[in-house]
Design an enzyme around this catalytic site. Structure first.
Site, mmCIF file in Angstrom:
data_model
loop_
_atom_site.group_PDB
_atom_site.id
_atom_site.type_symbol
_atom_site.label_atom_id
_atom_site.label_comp_id
_atom_site.label_asym_id
_atom_site.label_seq_id
_atom_site.Cartn_x
_atom_site.Cartn_y
_atom_site.Cartn_z
ATOM 1 N N ARG A 1 -49.714 -4.909 -45.892
ATOM 2 C CA ARG A 1 -51.075 -4.384 -46.481
ATOM 3 C C ARG A 1 -51.956 -4.214 -45.400
ATOM 4 O O ARG A 1 -52.632 -2.969 -45.740
ATOM 5 C CB ARG A 1 -51.482 -5.816 -47.123
ATOM 6 C CG ARG A 1 -52.554 -5.825 -47.992
ATOM 7 C CD ARG A 1 -52.827 -7.161 -48.792
ATOM 8 N NE ARG A 1 -51.565 -7.556 -49.585
ATOM 9 C CZ ARG A 1 -51.462 -7.456 -50.792
ATOM 10 N NH1 ARG A 1 -52.366 -6.539 -51.185
ATOM 11 N NH2 ARG A 1 -50.282 -7.362 -51.416
ATOM 12 N N THR A 2 -52.008 -4.829 -44.454
ATOM 13 C CA THR A 2 -52.939 -4.762 -43.232
ATOM 14 C C THR A 2 -52.550 -3.525 -42.518
ATOM 15 O O THR A 2 -53.445 -2.601 -42.430
ATOM 16 C CB THR A 2 -52.969 -5.926 -42.208
ATOM 17 O OG1 THR A 2 -53.073 -7.072 -43.132
ATOM 18 C CG2 THR A 2 -54.021 -5.707 -41.302
ATOM 19 N N LYS B 1 -36.127 -6.933 -26.911
ATOM 20 C CA LYS B 1 -35.342 -6.909 -25.712
ATOM 21 C C LYS B 1 -36.088 -8.226 -24.735
ATOM 22 O O LYS B 1 -35.576 -8.028 -23.487
ATOM 23 C CB LYS B 1 -35.158 -5.583 -25.043
ATOM 24 C CG LYS B 1 -34.586 -4.672 -25.614
ATOM 25 C CD LYS B 1 -34.306 -3.401 -25.202
ATOM 26 C CE LYS B 1 -33.862 -2.173 -26.259
ATOM 27 N NZ LYS B 1 -34.907 -1.111 -26.222
ATOM 28 N N ARG C 1 -51.200 -6.758 -34.361
ATOM 29 C CA ARG C 1 -50.877 -8.139 -35.221
ATOM 30 C C ARG C 1 -49.656 -8.718 -34.501
ATOM 31 O O ARG C 1 -48.930 -8.281 -34.072
ATOM 32 C CB ARG C 1 -50.394 -7.646 -36.631
ATOM 33 C CG ARG C 1 -49.999 -8.719 -37.485
ATOM 34 C CD ARG C 1 -51.016 -9.363 -38.257
ATOM 35 N NE ARG C 1 -50.736 -10.081 -39.179
ATOM 36 C CZ ARG C 1 -51.274 -10.318 -40.500
ATOM 37 N NH1 ARG C 1 -52.341 -10.020 -40.650
ATOM 38 N NH2 ARG C 1 -50.633 -10.972 -41.465
ATOM 39 N N HIS D 1 -58.638 -12.865 -37.932
ATOM 40 C CA HIS D 1 -58.291 -11.869 -38.671
ATOM 41 C C HIS D 1 -59.824 -11.158 -39.010
ATOM 42 O O HIS D 1 -60.206 -10.936 -40.050
ATOM 43 C CB HIS D 1 -57.810 -12.187 -39.951
ATOM 44 C CG HIS D 1 -56.951 -10.850 -40.569
ATOM 45 N ND1 HIS D 1 -56.826 -9.759 -40.001
ATOM 46 C CD2 HIS D 1 -56.323 -10.762 -41.637
ATOM 47 C CE1 HIS D 1 -56.212 -8.906 -40.760
ATOM 48 N NE2 HIS D 1 -55.997 -9.540 -41.846
#
Ligand SMILES: [Zn+2]
Lengths: 305, 155
Positions: free
Chosen positions: A54-55, A83, A104, A132
């Site tokens: 969504r974001t 890695k 994010r 957020h």
């Protein structure tokens, strides 16, 4: 003149009242005229260390309406992160290829750290349970748009107020505008004392309720959140409260005319679908506002607005 | 008479720093906070000494070394009533209570297991704040969680 060029946005408190209002004003411009080719030739890094479709789509949409390009990854399993590359190395590498990084990351505080090591601005798209800020700004935009102003509103926040980071940031931000807060939750999910202290320090008032219906006649904004079963150590406790904070259409009968229902989405069952057709339901428009706000942030941070 | 006794107690070193009035149970923590395990200076450490104020107290004397204020102020996190005494040529040249620092870097662990400082090579950094009851709290610059005094854990 408010200038946000080069300024990272990690936490909503990084921007003052005037800066927040400036972003909302620019977002309003984009709502009227969404397609503006001002990012032409700019590259935005988009690093999603955990998936959040969504974001991510909202940011990608914002960049593309502005005519910019996006590079990056949508989940860590396709990147060098698996890695074992450090966050610092990933940021330093991607900053070579981009003008701004949207990130994010599941670790709390990762965005602040990234903003310290990165030569290009960082736009926090969620750092774990911490912040957020673009969600917060789109909430503010939605409140201002539906109420005409951010000043002195009565906001009722309902559901999981303990772990819900969106409500914490929203309290911090609305404290700048003189709101009155109505916190509705089960005892086990009450607003943390650190957030209530914030309200007190701003010389504002908050009230706490167990009973949802008490706030109905008072609220200008009803901000719903999801109560997640995994938050409860005791499943019996969850069973007791899980259906206590469900909004049904009939409950909106004796509410103010200007009331709007907001929700950060995704919704599960905390708002029944019969609410969707009520003109007081605003959560889908709210999500749409997120694109304007993200366009505004990217444009302002790159010095294009 | 009182002055003379103080002088006797601290005059064991000619030049250096004395930290007095440390609660006995945190003497080793203070030792660690000041990284005295890494110094080549002479260090004297006393615990369970009689004290009118504390009952039992500890004292640390470091010969030939003076600390910067922000270094010594970290001591106040565990020993808020400790006294800093600086000695120059057997004389007390400075004597005051340790002060709470504004920022605490690197020495305290963040309580939040999901904090970036516990998962990446990032030194911790806290702002020192007081809650409305006047209790000292540490605010993590990264994850923005608050640590109460009872939960402070040194790295
Ligand atoms: Zn932390």
């Amino acid at each position: 003149m408010i200038n946000l060029k080069g300024r990272s946005l990690v936490s909503i408190t990084d921007y003052n009242k005037e800066e927040i209002l400036r972003i909302l004003d620019i977002a309003e411009e984009f709502e009227v005229n969404q397609r503006q080719n001002i990012l032409n030739g700019h590259v935005i890094g988009s690093l999603f260390f955990e998936p959040s479709t969504r974001t991510r789509l909202s940011f990608e949409s914002a960049v593309q309406y502005l005519g910019g390009s996006i590079i990056g990854f949508a989940s860590p399993d396709v990147s060098s992160v698996t890695k074992g590359e450090s966050l610092k190395d990933t940021i330093l590498t991607v900053s070579n290829y981009s003008d701004l990084i949207v990130m994010r990351n599941p670790l709390d505080g990762s965005a602040r750290y990234a903003s310290e090591v990165s030569p290009v601005p960082i736009l926090n798209a969620g750092d774990g349970a911490n912040q957020h800020p673009t969600q917060c700004l789109l909430d503010l935009y939605s409140i201002r748009k539906t109420q005409g102003s951010l000043d002195n509103i009565h906001i009722a926040m309902v559901g999981d107020l303990k772990y819900g980071r969106t409500v914490h940031s929203l309290v911090q931000a609305l404290s700048l505008f003189g709101a009155t807060f109505h916190f509705v939750s089960p005892d086990s999910l009450k607003m943390p004392s650190s957030v209530k202290t914030w309200v007190k320090n701003a010389n504002l008032e908050y009230y706490q309720y167990n009973d949802f219906m008490e706030v109905m006649p008072i609220a200008d904004i009803l901000y719903m959140t999801r109560i997640q079963g995994e938050r409860f150590p005791d499943p019996l406790e969850y069973e007791k409260v899980k259906n206590a904070y469900i909004l049904e259409n009939s409950m909106l009968e004796n509410t103010k005319d200007n009331l709007k229902v907001l929700h950060p989405l995704p919704r599960v069952n905390e708002i029944t679908e019969d609410v969707d057709d009520n003109p007081k339901a605003y959560y889908f428009q709210q999500a749409r506002n997120g694109v304007f706000v993200r366009q505004a942030l990217i444009a302002a941070i790159l010095g294009l607005k | 008479m009182k002055n003379k006794r103080t002088e006797l107690k601290v005059s064991a070193i000619r030049n250096g720093t004395v930290i007095d009035h440390i609660p006995s149970d945190v003497v080793y923590q203070v030792f660690g906070i000041l990284s005295l395990d890494e110094t080549s200076n002479q260090v004297y450490l006393g615990t369970n000494l009689d004290s009118k104020k504390l009952g039992k107290k500890g004292i640390i004397k470091i010969s030939g070394k003076y600390f910067k204020d922000d270094e010594i102020n970290k001591v106040s996190l565990v020993a808020p009533n400790a006294t800093l005494i600086e000695i120059k040529d057997y004389e007390v040249s400075r004597k005051e209570k340790v002060q709470l620092p504004e920022i605490v870097n690197k020495i305290v662990k963040c309580i939040n297991p999901k904090c970036v400082t516990n998962n990446q090579n990032v030194p911790t950094s806290f702002q020192v704040k007081q809650d409305h009851k006047g209790n000292m709290k540490l605010f993590c610059k990264y994850c923005e969680k608050t640590i109460g005094k009872q939960n402070i854990e040194f790295i």
